[in-house]
Design a protein around this motif. Structure first.
Motif, PDB file in Angstrom:
ATOM      1  N   HIS A 535      59.747 -68.076 -12.763  1.00  0.00           N
ATOM      2  CA  HIS A 535      58.577 -68.945 -12.629  1.00  0.00           C
ATOM      3  C   HIS A 535      57.648 -68.427 -11.540  1.00  0.00           C
ATOM      4  CE1 HIS A 535      56.067 -72.491 -12.506  1.00  0.00           C
ATOM      5  NE2 HIS A 535      56.359 -72.667 -11.218  1.00  0.00           N
ATOM      6  N   ASP A 538      55.744 -65.577 -12.799  1.00  0.00           N
ATOM      7  CA  ASP A 538      54.709 -66.094 -13.693  1.00  0.00           C
ATOM      8  C   ASP A 538      53.496 -66.586 -12.909  1.00  0.00           C
ATOM      9  OD1 ASP A 538      53.816 -66.945 -16.400  1.00  0.00           O
ATOM     10  OD2 ASP A 538      53.949 -68.946 -15.491  1.00  0.00           O
ATOM     11  N   SER A 542      49.874 -64.828 -13.514  1.00  0.00           N
ATOM     12  CA  SER A 542      48.858 -65.708 -14.093  1.00  0.00           C
ATOM     13  C   SER A 542      47.580 -65.757 -13.257  1.00  0.00           C
ATOM     14  CB  SER A 542      49.421 -67.135 -14.243  1.00  0.00           C
ATOM     15  OG  SER A 542      50.532 -67.145 -15.116  1.00  0.00           O
ATOM     16  N   LYS A 585      61.580 -66.447 -22.782  1.00  0.00           N
ATOM     17  CA  LYS A 585      60.440 -67.364 -22.870  1.00  0.00           C
ATOM     18  C   LYS A 585      59.276 -66.841 -22.027  1.00  0.00           C
ATOM     19  CE  LYS A 585      60.218 -71.005 -20.348  1.00  0.00           C
ATOM     20  NZ  LYS A 585      60.436 -72.327 -19.702  1.00  0.00           N
ATOM     21  N   TYR A 586      59.570 -66.404 -20.804  1.00  0.00           N
ATOM     22  CA  TYR A 586      58.501 -65.889 -19.945  1.00  0.00           C
ATOM     23  C   TYR A 586      57.975 -64.547 -20.461  1.00  0.00           C
ATOM     24  CZ  TYR A 586      59.230 -69.468 -16.395  1.00  0.00           C
ATOM     25  OH  TYR A 586      59.287 -70.672 -15.719  1.00  0.00           O
ATOM     26  N   GLU A 588      57.782 -63.455 -23.514  1.00  0.00           N
ATOM     27  CA  GLU A 588      56.889 -63.684 -24.655  1.00  0.00           C
ATOM     28  C   GLU A 588      55.537 -64.227 -24.196  1.00  0.00           C
ATOM     29  OE1 GLU A 588      57.466 -62.605 -27.689  1.00  0.00           O
ATOM     30  OE2 GLU A 588      59.319 -61.810 -26.827  1.00  0.00           O
ATOM     31  N   LYS A 589      55.518 -64.942 -23.109  1.00  0.00           N
ATOM     32  CA  LYS A 589      54.260 -65.437 -22.552  1.00  0.00           C
ATOM     33  C   LYS A 589      53.436 -64.314 -21.947  1.00  0.00           C
ATOM     34  CE  LYS A 589      52.371 -68.559 -19.031  1.00  0.00           C
ATOM     35  NZ  LYS A 589      52.685 -69.538 -17.950  1.00  0.00           N
ATOM     36  N   TRP A 590      54.129 -63.341 -21.314  1.00  0.00           N
ATOM     37  CA  TRP A 590      53.424 -62.274 -20.601  1.00  0.00           C
ATOM     38  C   TRP A 590      52.892 -61.189 -21.536  1.00  0.00           C
ATOM     39  CZ3 TRP A 590      58.155 -61.968 -16.855  1.00  0.00           C
ATOM     40  CH2 TRP A 590      58.112 -63.060 -15.976  1.00  0.00           C
ATOM     41  N   LEU A 593      49.376 -61.711 -22.445  1.00  0.00           N
ATOM     42  CA  LEU A 593      48.600 -61.641 -21.203  1.00  0.00           C
ATOM     43  C   LEU A 593      48.337 -60.192 -20.824  1.00  0.00           C
ATOM     44  CD1 LEU A 593      47.386 -62.982 -18.644  1.00  0.00           C
ATOM     45  CD2 LEU A 593      49.683 -62.897 -17.641  1.00  0.00           C
TER      46      LEU A 593
END
Length: 623
Positions: A535, A538, A542, A585-586, A588-590, A593
């Motif tokens: 987190h 992230d 971000s 999960k993280y 796939e988010k990055w 990005l």
């Protein structure tokens, strides 16, 4: 003179002086001899083949040394020459000893050797010096012998007490006798290998708390203090020349605020004199001699000599090791030369064995000294030194960066001056230097130490640090740094504007791809996950400048990083599915990005190119 008894007869008209020669007058001298180290003399049988300089090598430094020695009116009576391991200090000291002996000015010489138990402690240094000085004049000899007879336990007393009793006061007796021109007395005292002087064996039962390295350093410091307080502070005519590696005792004494800082004339051999040309002449002469012996004058080339000279990086021990191997009397020099030139790891031959022993001894002693300190409990000296060495060569950072030592120290959870502490006992192999920006960098005297010895298990043996240990330790440290770092509320646009803790956090995120190469680290990843490590990453990525600060616009490395972390997550799911799923999960988010930031970066570069091109066209039109 020591046995003169003055007898006064009360109320007599005359005084009777009787000189009584004690029947034991030579016992003191005989006792002294039993506490000397004959092997330490410059011309001892044990040192019959001691290394010394060729006549056409080390000419400049030899001239400086002899000019200082013969300048008897000079204000500084102590010369300290320091240099890297294998830089040729002992060969120079031996050559100077022989020159002084030929000129009848050598008063005493003591060559310390860690490998010789008869001359590797300080207990025999003062008696051996006193013996050599006393051998130059019968009055001095009698005074030394009398001092021993008055105090048979003198050899168990402090070095200063020994120096005063066996050297200073006997010499003052000689000077007061007026029977001898003191100016003609051999006045040069030489001491080689101070760094090899070990501590005395402990006489207590509590051996578990004895630190041999600290014990040796204390003894070396005591010897330097005795020289200062006894020989330098008593207006004696001696010129004293000490040669040593720049280890703690002499480095501290000569440094700012040290006891010898302004008293000693200093020569830093490895820094002030380039031995490259001398090494070249040394091999040329030696190889030509071999050619005459075997009847093949063209058995070597100048290019081969140049290969060895460049590999030696200014340290004589390298070319001396090569010559010793090539000149093996029961083998063909031509074959041995090819073996050295073509040597690769894994071969049974060991052409650099002498060099490896040198490195092994120094590193082993440094490891022992570092890990014996309570504050360093649990630390692995060799692992930490390896990490700093990789950093120097830009082989630690995935982006080829070299990090400032204080930043790397913080990421590794070490004190800010960790590099200085780590190299405290390695000053004969490496040294610290400030670069143009003021940052401290690690410089190696021996290029072969890090590039060859420490990289090859067959040479480093027990001192070899596998890459997996480096990878695992760095990955663990990066995770801990991320967990401990404050959560970033915002980030500046440039590295220079970040705080120290923010820079540490960025480095830890950047180097987290070492997880891919770490071993047995599942528990640490799970703990990192539960404590919100992903987190926090992230939160950084971000931020508008987060991705560019972490990866410096290197998009190949950016996607390499995400690829490695993704592989780690997939592998972790097999054993710890919950933590692996959180990682994925993280990740796939990055991924989108990173793709978005890459497009922005390429568009920005394209706009910049177009602006530059337009400016050129406009300039051409106006022209």
């Amino acid at each position: 003179m020591g046995d003169l008894h003055h007898i006064e007869v009360p109320n007599a008209t005359h005084v009777t002086h009787n000189t009584v020669v004690n029947s034991r007058s030579m016992d003191g001298w005989e006792i002294l001899q039993k506490h000397t180290a004959p092997n330490a003399l410059h011309n001892s049988r044990a040192r019959y083949d001691a290394p010394k300089c060729d006549k056409d090598t080390r000419v400049e430094v030899s001239r400086e040394l002899m000019e200082w020695i013969k300048d008897r009116d000079g204000s500084q009576h102590l010369l300290c020459m320091t240099g890297a391991a294998g830089s040729g200090k002992s060969a120079l000291q031996q050559s100077i000893a022989e020159l002084c002996a030929d000129d009848n000015i050598l008063g005493a010489a003591y060559f310390i050797s860690a490998a010789d138990r008869s001359r590797n402690t300080a207990s025999t240094i003062v008696p051996t010096i006193a013996y050599q000085l006393g051998s130059n004049h019968p009055i001095l000899q009698c005074s030394v012998a009398a001092a021993v007879e008055r105090d048979p336990l003198i050899f168990s007393r402090s070095l200063k007490t020994q120096m005063d009793a066996l050297v200073v006061r006997p010499f003052e007796n000689l000077r007061r006798s007026k029977e001898y021109n003191i100016f003609t007395f051999p006045y040069v005292i030489l001491m080689d290998g101070l760094d090899e002087c070990q501590g005395e064996p402990s006489t207590t039962m509590d051996l578990g708390h004895v630190n041999p390295r600290r014990n040796a350093e204390d003894r070396q410091a005591e010897l330097l203090a005795a020289i200062k307080n006894s020989l330098l502070n008593n207006d004696l005519p001696f010129r004293i020349f000490i040669a040593s590696r720049p280890e703690w005792a002499i480095h501290t004494a000569l440094g700012a605020g040290g006891s010898l800082h302004k008293l000693a004339y200093c020569i830093q051999l490895s820094d002030q004199y380039d031995a490259t040309e001398d090494m070249r002449r040394y091999l040329q002469k030696r190889f030509k001699e071999i050619g005459l012996r075997i009847g093949q004058p063209d058995w070597f080339t100048e290019g081969e000599i140049e290969t060895f000279v460049q590999a030696g990086s200014g340290q004589f021990v390298y070319v001396a090791t090569v010559f010793k191997y090539v000149s093996e009397r029961r083998a063909s020099p031509v074959h041995m030369l090819k073996t050295v030139l073509n040597w690769t790891p894994g071969q049974a031959t060991r052409p650099f064995e002498a060099l490896d022993i040198l490195y092994t001894n120094i590193l082993s002693n440094a490891k022992e000294g570092y890990e014996a300190v309570d504050a360093h409990s649990g630390r692995d000296f060799l692992l930490l030194f390896r990490l700093f060495c990789l950093n120097v060569r830009s082989n630690l950072s995935s982006l080829g960066e070299t990090y400032a030592p204080d930043l790397l120290s913080a990421v590794l959870d070490l004190e800010s001056n960790a590099l200085e502490i780590l190299t405290l006992d390695l000053r004969s192999l490496v040294y610290l230097k400030e670069d143009v920006s003021g940052a401290v960098v690690l410089i190696e005297y021996h290029k072969s130490l890090i590039s060859d010895f420490m990289n090859e298990p067959s040479r480093a043996k027990d001192l070899f640090v596998p890459g997996s240990r480096v990878d695992t330790h760095l990955a663990k440290c990066c995770m801990q740094t991320i967990i401990k770092s404050p959560a970033p509320r915002s980030l500046p646009n440039s590295w220079e504007d970040m705080t120290f803790s923010e820079q540490c956090l960025i480095i830890a995120i950047r180097e987290l791809d070492y997880l891919k190469f770490a071993v047995a680290i599942d528990d640490e990843i799970v703990d990192f996950t539960h404590k919100g490590g992903w987190h926090k990453i992230d939160m950084v990525l971000s931020k508008p400048s987060g991705v560019s600060l972490v990866f410096l616009g290197d998009w190949d490395q950016t996607f390499c990083w995400i690829g490695y972390v993704d592989l780690v997550a997939d592998d972790l799911k097999k054993r710890r599915p919950e933590a692996g799923a959180i990682m994925s999960k993280y990740i796939e988010k990055w991924k989108p990005l990173f793709e978005e930031k890459e497009r922005e970066g390429k568009d920005s570069d394209s706009d910049a190119d177009s602006t530059s091109s337009g400016s050129d066209d406009e300039f051409s039109d106006s022209d």
